[in-house]
Design an enzyme around this catalytic site. Structure first.
Site, mmCIF file in Angstrom:
data_model
loop_
_atom_site.group_PDB
_atom_site.id
_atom_site.type_symbol
_atom_site.label_atom_id
_atom_site.label_comp_id
_atom_site.label_asym_id
_atom_site.label_seq_id
_atom_site.Cartn_x
_atom_site.Cartn_y
_atom_site.Cartn_z
ATOM 1 C CE LYS A 13 -2.079 -1.113 3.897
ATOM 2 N NZ LYS A 13 -1.401 -2.390 4.195
ATOM 3 N NE ARG A 88 -5.356 -0.091 8.946
ATOM 4 C CZ ARG A 88 -4.134 -0.477 8.666
ATOM 5 N NH1 ARG A 88 -3.798 -1.735 8.738
ATOM 6 N NH2 ARG A 88 -3.225 0.414 8.349
ATOM 7 N NE ARG A 127 7.636 -2.829 6.319
ATOM 8 C CZ ARG A 127 6.348 -2.577 6.498
ATOM 9 N NH1 ARG A 127 5.664 -1.947 5.555
ATOM 10 N NH2 ARG A 127 5.733 -2.952 7.584
ATOM 11 N NE ARG A 160 5.635 -0.581 10.116
ATOM 12 C CZ ARG A 160 4.549 -0.533 9.351
ATOM 13 N NH1 ARG A 160 4.569 0.198 8.253
ATOM 14 N NH2 ARG A 160 3.461 -1.195 9.668
ATOM 15 N NE ARG A 171 1.595 -5.120 10.868
ATOM 16 C CZ ARG A 171 2.751 -4.972 10.219
ATOM 17 N NH1 ARG A 171 3.866 -5.459 10.720
ATOM 18 N NH2 ARG A 171 2.787 -4.340 9.066
HETATM 19 P P1 AP5 Z 1 4.809 -1.620 1.882
HETATM 20 O O1 AP5 Z 1 4.513 -0.750 0.716
HETATM 21 O O2 AP5 Z 1 5.547 -1.036 3.021
HETATM 22 O O3 AP5 Z 1 3.471 -2.374 2.385
HETATM 23 P P2 AP5 Z 1 2.212 -1.840 3.181
HETATM 24 O O4 AP5 Z 1 1.021 -2.479 2.582
HETATM 25 O O5 AP5 Z 1 2.241 -0.355 3.271
HETATM 26 O O6 AP5 Z 1 2.475 -2.530 4.585
HETATM 27 P P3 AP5 Z 1 2.285 -1.963 6.050
HETATM 28 O O7 AP5 Z 1 3.103 -2.871 6.940
HETATM 29 O O8 AP5 Z 1 2.575 -0.506 6.131
HETATM 30 O O9 AP5 Z 1 0.751 -2.242 6.285
HETATM 31 P P4 AP5 Z 1 -0.019 -2.285 7.605
HETATM 32 O O10 AP5 Z 1 -1.392 -2.164 7.139
HETATM 33 O O11 AP5 Z 1 0.291 -3.471 8.440
HETATM 34 O O12 AP5 Z 1 0.595 -1.076 8.457
HETATM 35 P P5 AP5 Z 1 0.152 0.420 8.722
HETATM 36 O O13 AP5 Z 1 1.351 1.242 8.866
HETATM 37 O O14 AP5 Z 1 -0.876 0.866 7.783
HETATM 38 O O15 AP5 Z 1 5.615 -2.884 1.313
HETATM 39 C C1 AP5 Z 1 6.089 -3.928 2.146
HETATM 40 C C2 AP5 Z 1 7.475 -4.422 1.668
HETATM 41 O O16 AP5 Z 1 7.359 -5.038 0.391
HETATM 42 C C3 AP5 Z 1 8.510 -3.313 1.484
HETATM 43 O O17 AP5 Z 1 9.745 -3.836 1.877
HETATM 44 C C4 AP5 Z 1 8.482 -3.005 -0.028
HETATM 45 O O18 AP5 Z 1 9.714 -2.513 -0.467
HETATM 46 C C5 AP5 Z 1 8.153 -4.366 -0.607
HETATM 47 N N1 AP5 Z 1 7.300 -4.318 -1.808
HETATM 48 C C6 AP5 Z 1 6.158 -3.594 -1.953
HETATM 49 N N2 AP5 Z 1 5.576 -3.845 -3.139
HETATM 50 C C7 AP5 Z 1 6.366 -4.763 -3.770
HETATM 51 C C8 AP5 Z 1 6.302 -5.452 -5.024
HETATM 52 N N3 AP5 Z 1 5.268 -5.248 -5.865
HETATM 53 N N4 AP5 Z 1 7.269 -6.338 -5.337
HETATM 54 C C9 AP5 Z 1 8.293 -6.557 -4.471
HETATM 55 N N5 AP5 Z 1 8.433 -5.952 -3.276
HETATM 56 C C10 AP5 Z 1 7.475 -5.067 -2.920
HETATM 57 O O19 AP5 Z 1 -0.543 0.272 10.178
HETATM 58 C C11 AP5 Z 1 0.269 -0.044 11.309
HETATM 59 C C12 AP5 Z 1 -0.571 -0.131 12.570
HETATM 60 O O20 AP5 Z 1 -1.204 1.133 12.826
HETATM 61 C C13 AP5 Z 1 -1.728 -1.135 12.553
HETATM 62 O O21 AP5 Z 1 -1.288 -2.444 12.874
HETATM 63 C C14 AP5 Z 1 -2.649 -0.543 13.629
HETATM 64 O O22 AP5 Z 1 -2.162 -0.824 14.920
HETATM 65 C C15 AP5 Z 1 -2.495 0.951 13.379
HETATM 66 N N6 AP5 Z 1 -3.512 1.450 12.430
HETATM 67 C C16 AP5 Z 1 -3.259 1.978 11.195
HETATM 68 N N7 AP5 Z 1 -4.402 2.326 10.587
HETATM 69 C C17 AP5 Z 1 -5.417 2.016 11.432
HETATM 70 C C18 AP5 Z 1 -6.832 2.114 11.358
HETATM 71 N N8 AP5 Z 1 -7.449 2.596 10.266
HETATM 72 N N9 AP5 Z 1 -7.554 1.696 12.418
HETATM 73 C C19 AP5 Z 1 -6.963 1.226 13.527
HETATM 74 N N10 AP5 Z 1 -5.623 1.077 13.655
HETATM 75 C C20 AP5 Z 1 -4.854 1.474 12.614
HETATM 76 MG MG MG Z 2 2.299 1.049 4.836
#
Ligand code: AP5
Ligand code: MG
Length: 218
Positions: A13, A88, A127, A160, A171
């Site tokens: 994402k 979410r 990552r 991270r 997660r």
């Molecule tokens: P990356 O682009 O970083 O993936 P991502 O989908 O952004 O993963 P996140 O870990 O950020 O998602 P998440 O939903 O768990 O965390 P968030 O920060 O939103 O890519 C991942 C890896 O793959 C990287 O190394 C990249 O280089 C590689 N890659 C990407 N695309 C590729 C491809 N096509 N080919 C090869 N390699 C590739 O949320 C964190 C926490 O915050 C949650 O757990 C929760 O506690 C809280 N939170 C956030 N939003 C909410 C909400 N709405 N409600 C309640 N709690 C929330």
């Molecule tokens: Mg992210």
């Protein structure tokens, strides 16, 4: 253009968000990034959110919705935004509809990035992220030009804290418990563009752009 990108942890994402926001000149609103900044700055929201982030649970809807509502009223969001990781839960989705309606706005598309558990684990175990500008790298598929140094801002890269195995497993579980309802909600609104997160970054981005331009009323 007001967009939303959803998908399991590590599906890409954040990676796609950078390209989408650049192309469409819209603001990236990532609740995960906002919470991490709040934790680092030890704000009231940060102190509350820390435990949830560390364990991979969702921060309570009331806190998350209020934070997003405030962010969307800022001037820089007036020309369009991309919500990354919000909503979410079904409750968050319903609140978002109300917020947008009260601002005279609507969502144009919901991008749904699909990825299975095996892929997610591969992605998150390799990552590395920049604690300063938020850029994401991968040791194998997307390494920085200089080992462990951010291409964009030169800061040292980190793992991270929530990318440890136990938290990643939770997660994924939490995502699976909530995503079906959310997908159903947006399917009913006929907004979904689904892409396969297992493809190369450029291929996914092209698919997203095609999906966005289809039935584009803008
Ligand atoms: P990356 O682009 O970083 O993936 P991502 O989908 O952004 O993963 P996140 O870990 O950020 O998602 P998440 O939903 O768990 O965390 P968030 O920060 O939103 O890519 C991942 C890896 O793959 C990287 O190394 C990249 O280089 C590689 N890659 C990407 N695309 C590729 C491809 N096509 N080919 C090869 N390699 C590739 O949320 C964190 C926490 O915050 C949650 O757990 C929760 O506690 C809280 N939170 C956030 N939003 C909410 C909400 N709405 N409600 C309640 N709690 C929330
Ligand atoms: Mg992210």
């Amino acid at each position: 253009m007001n967009l939303l990108i959803m998908g399991p942890p590590g599906s890409g994402k954040g990676t796609q968000s950078k390209y989408i926001c650049e192309k469409y000149n819209i603001i990236h609103v990532s609740t995960g990034d906002m919470f991490r900044t709040a934790v680092a700055e030890k704000t009231e929201v940060g102190l509350l959110a820390k435990g949830y982030l560390d364990s991979g649970e969702y921060v309570p809807d009331s806190v998350t919705v209020r934070m997003v509502e405030e962010r969307l009223t800022k001037k820089d969001c007036q020309n369009g935004f991309l919500l990354d990781g919000f909503p979410r839960t079904l409750e968050q989705a319903e609140c978002l509809q109300k917020i947008l309606k009260s601002q005279g706005k609507k969502l144009d598309k919901v991008i749904n990035v699909e990825a299975d558990t095996e892929l997610i684990i591969k992605r998150l175990s390799g990552r590395r992220v920049c604690p300063k500008c938020g850029s994401s790298y991968h040791l194998k598929t997307q390494p920085p030009k200089v080992e462990n140094v951010c291409d964009r801002c030169g800061a040292d890269l980190i793992i991270r804290p929530d990318d440890c195995q136990e938290t990643v497993e939770n997660r994924i579980k939490v995502y699976l418990n909530n995503s079906a309802d959310l997908l159903k909600y947006y399917k009913n609104l006929d907004l979904i563009v689904t892409v396969n997160g297992g493809n190369p970054i450029g291929t996914i981005f092209k698919k997203i752009c095609i999906g966005i331009s289809e039935n584009d009323n803008n």
